[in-house]
Design an enzyme around this catalytic site. Sequence first.
Site, PDB file in Angstrom:
ATOM      1  N   CYS A   1      -1.108   5.767   9.331  1.00  0.00           N
ATOM      2  CA  CYS A   1      -1.469   4.466   8.764  1.00  0.00           C
ATOM      3  C   CYS A   1      -2.613   4.705   7.792  1.00  0.00           C
ATOM      4  CB  CYS A   1      -1.843   3.490   9.871  1.00  0.00           C
ATOM      5  SG  CYS A   1      -3.185   4.071  10.941  1.00  0.00           S
TER       6      CYS A   1
ATOM      7  N   ARG B   1       0.841  -1.207   0.000  1.00  0.00           N
ATOM      8  CA  ARG B   1       0.000   0.000   0.000  1.00  0.00           C
ATOM      9  C   ARG B   1       0.874   1.254   0.000  1.00  0.00           C
ATOM     10  NH1 ARG B   1      -4.529  -0.085   4.476  1.00  0.00           N
ATOM     11  NH2 ARG B   1      -5.275   1.660   3.206  1.00  0.00           N
TER      12      ARG B   1
END
Length: 285
Positions: free
Chosen positions: A240, A182
Amino acid sequence: MNAIISASELASDLAGPKPPVLLDVRWQLSVAKAAGEPPFDGRAEYAAGHIPGAVYVDLDRELAGPVGSGGRHPLPELAEFGAAMRRAGVSSNTPVVVYDGGQGWAAARAWWLLRWTGHPDVRVLDGGLPSWRGPLQSSLPGSALAEGDFVPVPAAAGLLDADAAAALARSGLLLDARAGERYRGEVEPIDRVGGHIPGAHSAPTTDNVGPDGRFLPAEELSARFKALGATDGTEVGVYCGSGVSGAHEVLALAVAGIPAALYVGSWSEWSSDPERPVAVGPDPQ
């Protein structure tokens, strides 16, 4: 004050003269489920069996505000968060231990919120519920639960917004706690676009724990973060996807003796703004 506690230490503390308030924060990220698979229900898991005396806390409703411009898990309103903690029996002069189903992300979110808002004694059960070897309880607290007196007072430091995170990526060390793919922008199963905040370094949360889900020893965590750039005098921040797994990284840094701030909006907020720059690939720039 140690940020984590082992199951054996918790059992000893629960049998002692000043047992901690126990919070059960079992939670899973809401992602697409296979056809016919029911969604995860933390409250049902809690009702089926929890550490005796624990009170269930709902991450989505009590540890986060409504989804909006602040990302998928923005900060809760302080008054509502304080009320939820008092309902759970949290007082300022009573230790608190938080646990979840083992991943540690949700428990870390509760730990971070309580610490950031001034509670002096909060620890996370290392390894979560799977590490507990004692009995489980299925009865619910009911009306006998004594209300606590905790009033949250947020600290001046420890929290980043998008602009502060962008600046820290240049002036200090900003860690991206998501999976490496990601960060690199190879996949993005949840948010608008893949990639990372320019200047941020990839530091997946999964590398903070061993195969049993428990934190690596403090010296190993310290070596890991120093290799990433968390040297003496360097300001450190973490983000995050939505401020949950990032809290786990802040907890890991605390175990290593390294203070760090959390960008709660994280990638879910950053990537929702098309004016914000996005970097892809394995390098911070």
